[in-house]
Design an enzyme around this catalytic site. Structure first.
Site, PDB file in Angstrom:
ATOM      1  N   TYR A 109       0.850  -1.184   0.000  1.00 51.71           N
ATOM      2  CA  TYR A 109       0.000   0.000   0.000  1.00 51.71           C
ATOM      3  C   TYR A 109       0.894   1.245   0.000  1.00 51.71           C
ATOM      4  CZ  TYR A 109      -4.285   2.582   0.329  1.00 51.71           C
ATOM      5  OH  TYR A 109      -5.317   3.427   0.040  1.00 51.71           O
ATOM      6  N   ARG A 139      -9.176  10.826  -7.661  1.00 54.14           N
ATOM      7  CA  ARG A 139      -8.311  11.527  -6.713  1.00 54.14           C
ATOM      8  C   ARG A 139      -7.483  10.505  -5.948  1.00 54.14           C
ATOM      9  NH1 ARG A 139      -8.875  13.052  -0.880  1.00 54.14           N
ATOM     10  NH2 ARG A 139      -8.006  10.979  -1.108  1.00 54.14           N
ATOM     11  N   LYS A 166      -5.979  -1.887  -0.467  1.00 51.28           N
ATOM     12  CA  LYS A 166      -6.758  -1.716   0.767  1.00 51.28           C
ATOM     13  C   LYS A 166      -7.304  -3.048   1.259  1.00 51.28           C
ATOM     14  CE  LYS A 166      -7.025   2.544   2.210  1.00 51.28           C
ATOM     15  NZ  LYS A 166      -7.850   3.703   2.497  1.00 51.28           N
ATOM     16  N   GLU A 217     -13.575   5.022  -1.976  1.00 53.48           N
ATOM     17  CA  GLU A 217     -12.150   5.298  -1.853  1.00 53.48           C
ATOM     18  C   GLU A 217     -11.668   6.219  -2.976  1.00 53.48           C
ATOM     19  OE1 GLU A 217      -8.648   5.135   0.145  1.00 53.48           O
ATOM     20  OE2 GLU A 217     -10.440   4.026   0.738  1.00 53.48           O
ATOM     21  N   ASP A 218     -11.028   7.313  -2.591  1.00 51.00           N
ATOM     22  CA  ASP A 218     -10.336   8.206  -3.534  1.00 51.00           C
ATOM     23  C   ASP A 218     -11.256   8.779  -4.614  1.00 51.00           C
ATOM     24  OD1 ASP A 218      -8.118   7.938  -2.038  1.00 51.00           O
ATOM     25  OD2 ASP A 218      -6.960   6.755  -3.470  1.00 51.00           O
ATOM     26  N   ASN A 249      -0.258  12.037   1.725  1.00 48.86           N
ATOM     27  CA  ASN A 249       0.605  10.986   1.226  1.00 48.86           C
ATOM     28  C   ASN A 249       0.383  10.842  -0.277  1.00 48.86           C
ATOM     29  OD1 ASN A 249      -1.642   9.162   0.822  1.00 48.86           O
ATOM     30  ND2 ASN A 249      -1.580   8.667   2.988  1.00 48.86           N
ATOM     31  N   ASP A 251     -13.565   6.006   3.469  1.00 51.10           N
ATOM     32  CA  ASP A 251     -12.349   5.940   4.294  1.00 51.10           C
ATOM     33  C   ASP A 251     -11.579   7.247   4.263  1.00 51.10           C
ATOM     34  OD1 ASP A 251     -10.467   4.423   5.937  1.00 51.10           O
ATOM     35  OD2 ASP A 251      -9.122   4.630   4.229  1.00 51.10           O
ATOM     36  N   ASP A 252     -11.569   7.944   3.133  1.00 51.90           N
ATOM     37  CA  ASP A 252     -10.843   9.207   3.050  1.00 51.90           C
ATOM     38  C   ASP A 252     -11.449  10.251   3.983  1.00 51.90           C
ATOM     39  OD1 ASP A 252      -9.127   8.339   0.827  1.00 51.90           O
ATOM     40  OD2 ASP A 252     -10.981   8.355  -0.314  1.00 51.90           O
TER      41      ASP A 252
END
Length: 542
Positions: A96, A149, A167, A238-239, A401, A261-262
């Site tokens: 990851y 993203r 993930k 996610e993202d 990150n 999660d973000d």
């Protein structure tokens, strides 16, 4: 993938879930028609793990190690997880962040075996049919992205698939969620990355991103298909870009078992870090003030969870939100600004505009600064020194990150604050020595939250994921940080002990789920024992 008919011979060696490779015993080789298809001397799982360790040690480039592990996952799932769980602190950064960022950028050039589901918007109206091609009938977790993203790297289109794959690997390696119930998905709605559109090797749709009603209808069809095919499934978003992440979560969080999660996982790991930091700095959470660099969904997600946690300590929720200020490219978010999105307005301050972040620190005097800007080096020397002027122990959290996007390094934070910073980052940094004292930087990695949340949801078959579940998870993470760790500046549990830490968090969250009537299964006498019994273990079946 597993099938209803047991595989034998050559086909068995190509089934990653059943394959033992060289660990098939002589009797198993005779029984399954494997004689002659393998070297004659059987290996133990321990010897296989040691062999992979040796292979990895001979590689100098992390992306090469990522590819070796990806190939291993595609041919022998048990061995893959045995390797990851043998040394999680070493292997998590390889499967990851930060390595997965480069893997996503180069996805179309390093693509090997297909994994998960690729659902293009050109299949709109047929998503249930396409999802029905997945061979596992009981999917409990889907991690899904539209690739817009990815980390701090932007629009990577179909290449974002590396994130759901990575993930879900951590769901298993860090909290024992069985891999067979996990499904990575990318929703391909096009890309606005011209480099990808011009790349002859790009594997996704060669069109600009679909927006508006067509996009949201596609999302709605996807959610409905999940409910029809996998009624016990939890969807982790996610993202997604802010413009979609916030409304998607708002639309479905009270209707199905889902979370982002973000927004929520990042918020919980930040809250966990702050709970632990307060054991160093002193004081109650409700008395603190924080300033965020970045005003997107991650920033507002952290700010809202912090506000909710402050409210649980007795602070009025509106007052709590005023203690969590946001600063973006246009400066401090204040009520006079006309460019704020609806989800940002609760955190706007009724004060004069401020366009310099260092000045904002001097005026607002926050106890901590939290970076979620994805722009490197914005926590510069002036910022850190300003924080050290208004705090004896300033809390410095550059959470962006991968490492190339971090707002500052651990060494910068410690040196510019004369070793007084309480530090955690989104990406890993090595230990730092300042004035003869050694500091071990903590990584505020969502891995402390989402695998444990997944395990709790899996064990209880929860119907919803609520905001307070993330506060429970944050407290459970923070309470595992020992005084010896705090002395070194480490405010998260050691990643080498991530499985034990995650099972503890999962137990606390599961207890909350049972207490609040959100479980589909009866409460056991011993929730901790239930969690541990359900946890996947990377061992070959007899």
């Amino acid at each position: 993938m597993a099938s209803d008919t047991p595989r034998t011979g050559y086909a068995l060696l190509r089934d990653p879930r059943s394959n033992k490779g060289s660990a098939f015993t002589e009797e198993e080789r005779r029984r399954h028609g494997l004689e002659g298809l393998l070297p004659p001397t059987p290996s133990s799982l321990e010897h296989q793990v040691a062999r992979i360790h040796t292979e990895l040690a001979n590689l100098d480039v992390d992306l090469q190690k990522y590819l070796l592990l990806s190939d291993l996952q595609a041919r022998n799932e048990t061995l893959f997880y045995a390797v990851l769980m043998s040394d999680p602190a070493t292997f998590m950064p390889l499967v990851y962040t930060p390595t997965v960022g480069e893997a996503c950028q180069k996805f179309n050039h390093i693509f090997r075996a297909a994994r998960g589901l690729y659902l293009p918007i050109t299949a709109k109206g047929r998503l249930k049919e396409l999802m029905g091609h997945w061979p596992q009938p009981d999917v409990r977790f889907i991690v899904v992205t539209d690739g817009e993203r990815i980390l701090g790297l932007g629009d990577l289109g179909l290449g974002g698939m590396g994130i759901p794959i990575g993930k879900l690997s951590l769901y298993t390696a860090c909290a024992g969620v069985p891999p067979e119930v996990c499904l990575p998905i990318v929703l391909d709605v096009g890309t606005n990355n011209q480099d990808l559109l011009d790349d002859p090797l790009y594997l996704g749709l060669r069109e600009e991103r679909v927006r508006g009603d067509d996009y949201h209808a596609f999302i709605a069809e996807f959610v409905e298909a999940v409910q029809l095919l996998y009624p016990k499934c939890c969807i982790q978003w996610e993202d997604f870009a802010n413009v979609n992440a916030v409304p998607i979560l708002a639309a479905y969080r009270d209707k199905v078992c889902t979370y982002n999660d973000d927004i929520q996982g990042t918020a919980a790991v930040a809250l966990a870090g702050i709970y632990a930091s307060l054991r160093i700095t002193g004081g109650k959470l409700a008395d603190q003030r924080f300033l965020f660099l970045g005003g997107g969904s991650a920033a507002t997600g952290i700010a809202e969870l912090l506000s909710q946690a402050m409210a649980l300590e007795g602070l009025d929720i509106a007052e709590a939100r005023k203690r969590n200020a946001l600063f973006d490219i246009n400066g401090l978010m204040v009520t006079s600004r006309t460019d704020l999105a609806e989800f940002q307005r609760p955190f706007a301050l009724d004060c004069d505009p401020i366009h310099d972040f260092t000045e904002a620190v001097k005026v607002l005097k926050p106890n901590g600064i939290i970076g979620v800007s994805t722009v490197p080096k914005l926590f510069n020397q002036h910022v850190i020194e300003a924080m050290a002027e208004v705090n004896e122990r300033p809390i410095i959290f550059p959470y962006s990150n991968p490492t190339s996007r971090s707002e500052c390094t651990a060494e910068e934070a410690y040196r510019w604050s004369q070793g007084r910073a309480v530090f955690a980052s989104g990406s890993p940094f090595p230990p730092v020595e300042v004035d003869g004292k050694r500091f071990v930087p903590g990584q505020g990695n969502n891995v402390y939250i989402f695998p444990a949340m997944g395990m709790a949801v899996y064990a209880t078959e929860a119907t919803r994921v609520t905001e307070e579940m993330f506060i429970v998870a944050a407290r459970a993470v923070a309470e595992q940080v020992g005084e010896d760790s705090l002395e070194k500046g480490l405010i998260y549990p050691p990643q080498s002990q991530i499985l034990a830490a995650s099972l503890h968090v999962a137990t606390k969250v599961a207890e909350y789920i049972y207490d609040h009537g959100l479980a589909r299964v009866p409460r056991p006498d011993d929730v901790k024992a239930q969690i541990e019994a359900k946890a996947y273990k990377p061992v070959y079946p007899e």
